[in-house]
Design an enzyme around this catalytic site. Sequence first.
Site, PDB file in Angstrom:
ATOM      1  N   CYS A   5     -46.305   7.112  37.299  1.00 35.83           N
ATOM      2  CA  CYS A   5     -46.517   6.653  38.677  1.00 35.83           C
ATOM      3  C   CYS A   5     -47.090   7.685  39.640  1.00 35.83           C
ATOM      4  O   CYS A   5     -48.033   7.386  40.362  1.00 35.83           O
ATOM      5  CB  CYS A   5     -45.205   6.140  39.259  1.00 35.83           C
ATOM      6  SG  CYS A   5     -44.707   4.581  38.541  1.00 35.83           S
ATOM      7  N   VAL A  32     -47.789  -5.837  33.995  1.00 36.72           N
ATOM      8  CA  VAL A  32     -48.674  -5.207  33.008  1.00 36.72           C
ATOM      9  C   VAL A  32     -49.087  -3.831  33.516  1.00 36.72           C
ATOM     10  O   VAL A  32     -48.851  -3.483  34.669  1.00 36.72           O
ATOM     11  CB  VAL A  32     -49.922  -6.076  32.721  1.00 36.72           C
ATOM     12  CG1 VAL A  32     -49.502  -7.449  32.221  1.00 36.72           C
ATOM     13  CG2 VAL A  32     -50.800  -6.208  33.955  1.00 36.72           C
ATOM     14  N   GLU A  47     -41.380  -2.275  42.127  1.00 37.47           N
ATOM     15  CA  GLU A  47     -40.165  -1.793  41.482  1.00 37.47           C
ATOM     16  C   GLU A  47     -40.007  -0.300  41.757  1.00 37.47           C
ATOM     17  O   GLU A  47     -40.910   0.474  41.514  1.00 37.47           O
ATOM     18  CB  GLU A  47     -40.260  -2.052  39.973  1.00 37.47           C
ATOM     19  CG  GLU A  47     -39.010  -1.696  39.230  1.00 37.47           C
ATOM     20  CD  GLU A  47     -37.764  -2.215  39.941  1.00 37.47           C
ATOM     21  OE1 GLU A  47     -37.626  -3.438  40.059  1.00 37.47           O
ATOM     22  OE2 GLU A  47     -36.939  -1.409  40.415  1.00 37.47           O
ATOM     23  N   ARG A  63     -44.233  -4.361  19.905  1.00 35.80           N
ATOM     24  CA  ARG A  63     -43.281  -4.128  20.983  1.00 35.80           C
ATOM     25  C   ARG A  63     -42.271  -5.275  21.089  1.00 35.80           C
ATOM     26  O   ARG A  63     -41.083  -5.058  21.241  1.00 35.80           O
ATOM     27  CB  ARG A  63     -44.034  -3.963  22.307  1.00 35.80           C
ATOM     28  CG  ARG A  63     -43.350  -3.011  23.255  1.00 35.80           C
ATOM     29  CD  ARG A  63     -44.248  -2.622  24.415  1.00 35.80           C
ATOM     30  NE  ARG A  63     -43.816  -1.326  24.950  1.00 35.80           N
ATOM     31  CZ  ARG A  63     -44.362  -0.760  26.018  1.00 35.80           C
ATOM     32  NH1 ARG A  63     -45.365  -1.328  26.632  1.00 35.80           N
ATOM     33  NH2 ARG A  63     -43.913   0.392  26.452  1.00 35.80           N
TER      34      ARG A  63
HETATM   35  C1  UDX Z   1     -40.919   7.539  40.075  1.00 32.83           C
HETATM   36  C2  UDX Z   1     -40.135   7.124  41.325  1.00 32.83           C
HETATM   37  O1  UDX Z   1     -38.999   7.980  41.475  1.00 32.83           O
HETATM   38  C3  UDX Z   1     -39.698   5.671  41.199  1.00 32.83           C
HETATM   39  O2  UDX Z   1     -39.044   5.248  42.387  1.00 32.83           O
HETATM   40  C4  UDX Z   1     -40.935   4.812  40.962  1.00 32.83           C
HETATM   41  O3  UDX Z   1     -40.561   3.465  40.769  1.00 32.83           O
HETATM   42  C5  UDX Z   1     -41.705   5.299  39.748  1.00 32.83           C
HETATM   43  O4  UDX Z   1     -42.018   6.681  39.894  1.00 32.83           O
HETATM   44  P1  UDX Z   1     -40.273   8.230  37.591  1.00 32.83           P
HETATM   45  O5  UDX Z   1     -41.702   8.613  37.449  1.00 32.83           O
HETATM   46  O6  UDX Z   1     -39.654   7.370  36.546  1.00 32.83           O
HETATM   47  O7  UDX Z   1     -40.036   7.469  38.975  1.00 32.83           O
HETATM   48  O8  UDX Z   1     -39.376   9.568  37.642  1.00 32.83           O
HETATM   49  P2  UDX Z   1     -38.951  10.588  38.789  1.00 32.83           P
HETATM   50  O9  UDX Z   1     -37.496  10.805  38.654  1.00 32.83           O
HETATM   51  O10 UDX Z   1     -39.442  10.217  40.108  1.00 32.83           O
HETATM   52  O11 UDX Z   1     -39.651  11.935  38.304  1.00 32.83           O
HETATM   53  C6  UDX Z   1     -41.064  12.094  38.297  1.00 32.83           C
HETATM   54  C7  UDX Z   1     -41.427  13.485  37.833  1.00 32.83           C
HETATM   55  O12 UDX Z   1     -41.069  14.458  38.807  1.00 32.83           O
HETATM   56  C8  UDX Z   1     -40.731  13.907  36.538  1.00 32.83           C
HETATM   57  O13 UDX Z   1     -41.648  14.589  35.711  1.00 32.83           O
HETATM   58  C9  UDX Z   1     -39.648  14.835  37.020  1.00 32.83           C
HETATM   59  O14 UDX Z   1     -39.258  15.767  36.050  1.00 32.83           O
HETATM   60  C10 UDX Z   1     -40.332  15.496  38.208  1.00 32.83           C
HETATM   61  N1  UDX Z   1     -39.377  16.042  39.208  1.00 32.83           N
HETATM   62  C11 UDX Z   1     -38.552  15.196  39.892  1.00 32.83           C
HETATM   63  C12 UDX Z   1     -39.336  17.404  39.444  1.00 32.83           C
HETATM   64  O15 UDX Z   1     -40.080  18.162  38.836  1.00 32.83           O
HETATM   65  N2  UDX Z   1     -38.465  17.886  40.381  1.00 32.83           N
HETATM   66  C13 UDX Z   1     -37.627  17.069  41.089  1.00 32.83           C
HETATM   67  O16 UDX Z   1     -36.869  17.588  41.927  1.00 32.83           O
HETATM   68  C14 UDX Z   1     -37.667  15.688  40.830  1.00 32.83           C
HETATM   69  P1  ADP Z   2     -44.975  -0.153  32.861  1.00 29.46           P
HETATM   70  O1  ADP Z   2     -44.418   1.230  32.799  1.00 29.46           O
HETATM   71  O2  ADP Z   2     -45.671  -0.434  34.154  1.00 29.46           O
HETATM   72  O3  ADP Z   2     -43.969  -1.214  32.523  1.00 29.46           O
HETATM   73  P2  ADP Z   2     -46.162  -0.346  30.196  1.00 29.46           P
HETATM   74  O4  ADP Z   2     -47.471   0.171  29.741  1.00 29.46           O
HETATM   75  O5  ADP Z   2     -44.902   0.229  29.618  1.00 29.46           O
HETATM   76  O6  ADP Z   2     -46.162  -0.244  31.796  1.00 29.46           O
HETATM   77  O7  ADP Z   2     -46.090  -1.925  29.940  1.00 29.46           O
HETATM   78  C1  ADP Z   2     -47.092  -2.828  30.216  1.00 29.46           C
HETATM   79  C2  ADP Z   2     -47.121  -3.889  29.100  1.00 29.46           C
HETATM   80  O8  ADP Z   2     -47.995  -4.947  29.504  1.00 29.46           O
HETATM   81  C3  ADP Z   2     -47.655  -3.394  27.756  1.00 29.46           C
HETATM   82  O9  ADP Z   2     -46.663  -3.578  26.755  1.00 29.46           O
HETATM   83  C4  ADP Z   2     -48.902  -4.286  27.484  1.00 29.46           C
HETATM   84  O10 ADP Z   2     -49.026  -4.648  26.126  1.00 29.46           O
HETATM   85  C5  ADP Z   2     -48.597  -5.504  28.339  1.00 29.46           C
HETATM   86  N1  ADP Z   2     -49.776  -6.290  28.715  1.00 29.46           N
HETATM   87  C6  ADP Z   2     -50.922  -5.864  29.275  1.00 29.46           C
HETATM   88  N2  ADP Z   2     -51.765  -6.900  29.524  1.00 29.46           N
HETATM   89  C7  ADP Z   2     -51.139  -8.035  29.089  1.00 29.46           C
HETATM   90  C8  ADP Z   2     -51.464  -9.437  29.073  1.00 29.46           C
HETATM   91  N3  ADP Z   2     -52.624  -9.894  29.563  1.00 29.46           N
HETATM   92  N4  ADP Z   2     -50.570 -10.303  28.557  1.00 29.46           N
HETATM   93  C9  ADP Z   2     -49.385  -9.847  28.070  1.00 29.46           C
HETATM   94  N5  ADP Z   2     -49.007  -8.562  28.070  1.00 29.46           N
HETATM   95  C10 ADP Z   2     -49.863  -7.645  28.562  1.00 29.46           C
END
Ligand code: UDX
Ligand code: ADP
EC number: 1.1.1.22
Length: 463
Positions: free
Chosen positions: A277, A91, A162, A40
């Site tokens: 999320c 992480v 975030e 990565r």
């Molecule tokens: C979400 C939150 O929006 C964000 O604030 C938080 O930090 C992380 O989780 P994300 O998961 O990246 O973000 O995408 P989001 O746009 O929220 O969509 C989530 C899911 O819901 C997607 O699969 C999307 O397609 C679906 N969705 C969203 C719907 O099906 N209908 C909608 O009207 C909106």
């Molecule tokens: P997010 O969507 O929350 O950013 P990701 O899975 O994309 O989550 O990213 C998390 C990252 O954290 C991964 O790339 C993973 O390798 C890294 N990670 C996890 N544990 C450690 C650690 N102890 N030190 C450094 N990096 C780590």
Amino acid sequence: MNIKKICCIGAGYVGGPTMAVIAQKSPDIKVTVVDLNEKRIAAWNDENVENIPIYEPGLSDIVASCRGRNLFFSTEVDKAIDEADMIFISVNTPTKTYGVGKGMAADLKYIELCARQIARVAKNDKIVVEKSTLPVRTASAIKDILDNTGNGVQFQILSNPEFLAEGTAVADLLMPDRVLIGGDTTEEGQNAIQKLVDIYANWVPKERILTTNVWSSELSKLTANAFLAQRVSSINALSELCEKTGADVNEVAKAIGMDSRIGSKFLKSSVGFGGSCFQKDILNLVYIAKSYGLNEVADYWEQVIIMNDHQKRRFGKNIIQTLYNTVSGKKIAFMGWAFKKDTNDTRESAAIYVADDLLSERAEIAVYDPKVQEDQIFYDLDYLESRSADENRRGLTVTNDPYAAADKAHAIAILTEWDEFKTYDWKRIYDNMLKPAFIFDGRNLLDKEALQKIGFVYQGIGS
Ligand code: UDX
Ligand code: ADP
């Protein structure tokens, strides 16, 4: 003293874009993003900035503007921790797959490892910022570890969840609705909060930077995601009723969304929400509620997940029923695998579960997604353990040509709302499919009338 050096542990979908924007907006701060994953980090450092590991519109330009200037990507975690005044923990916190809270609670082992690593390495006072989404009261667990295993240095823990959504990460970071920072109410805590406020104030209007206590901040993140997911499950629940009654869910969504108290966002009916999320955070909320004995609260939120699972499963079931109750040996083209458009992230994508169901019925699936790689698709399927890796590769193929995916197919399933799908030559696709040619539009993305005119049998969600 102002912050001069920041380190972010975790170069993922949150850590990478967030630090790129902080670096761009704070040229005087050296930002180092570290990760254990060498592949990565190598991708973040790729000479061709288009090859960075995360696809987000606008992100590569920002990385190009400050990488090597004040933005660095490295695997030297200890060194970056040692140098930094402020450490972001970003992480992954997946749902636990074992032990107490299995399938519900967040697995905090990566967070704890980070905390122990910081405690071991730190030789001067540091501010530690939780960026990962965490269950309430994680900050106090981190503090416990840092205070009891550290080298006698002082740590301040801040919660700074975030809220960026994938696919719009850069825009969300540059113009956030709000930035939330939680910290101790002590003088030291307030000083630490102020240092982080000063960084965001480089580009975020002051009135959008909220400061709270740590627990409010942690809980707000879970709650925001739970509310958003609840809206999607609410409209998806209505979609099924619309299909039975002859109402159209798009019309209903428009009509209710114009009520200014309800609002128009997050009312798009779909094949079900995915992403890293929503499900995880709701399960977390459910687990926390249960652990306080609040069973009604837990059940209330759990229903949002139950509804979403139902929506994903009923999409696949409908394909099977419509194709005369069997998909065995039939080719079905999947358009999209990502959990939403403009991201290469596939975590919890509805496509995975629809494919799982159809493969169990021995369908032959051909997948096209503009940004998701073949190895990720098989990783997602193999992880389910429904079939052997060999069986998954026999039942599903991945192509980088949407027309090839649809060639001689019985049906097309739209799983992700990629804009480019709207621009295809659908007449050409129709001509090369078996007849009757079906389209199951899991995103209500395409022009129903135009497709019907070509000859497709079109089925959207909720009408
Ligand atoms: C979400 C939150 O929006 C964000 O604030 C938080 O930090 C992380 O989780 P994300 O998961 O990246 O973000 O995408 P989001 O746009 O929220 O969509 C989530 C899911 O819901 C997607 O699969 C999307 O397609 C679906 N969705 C969203 C719907 O099906 N209908 C909608 O009207 C909106
Ligand atoms: P997010 O969507 O929350 O950013 P990701 O899975 O994309 O989550 O990213 C998390 C990252 O954290 C991964 O790339 C993973 O390798 C890294 N990670 C996890 N544990 C450690 C650690 N102890 N030190 C450094 N990096 C780590």
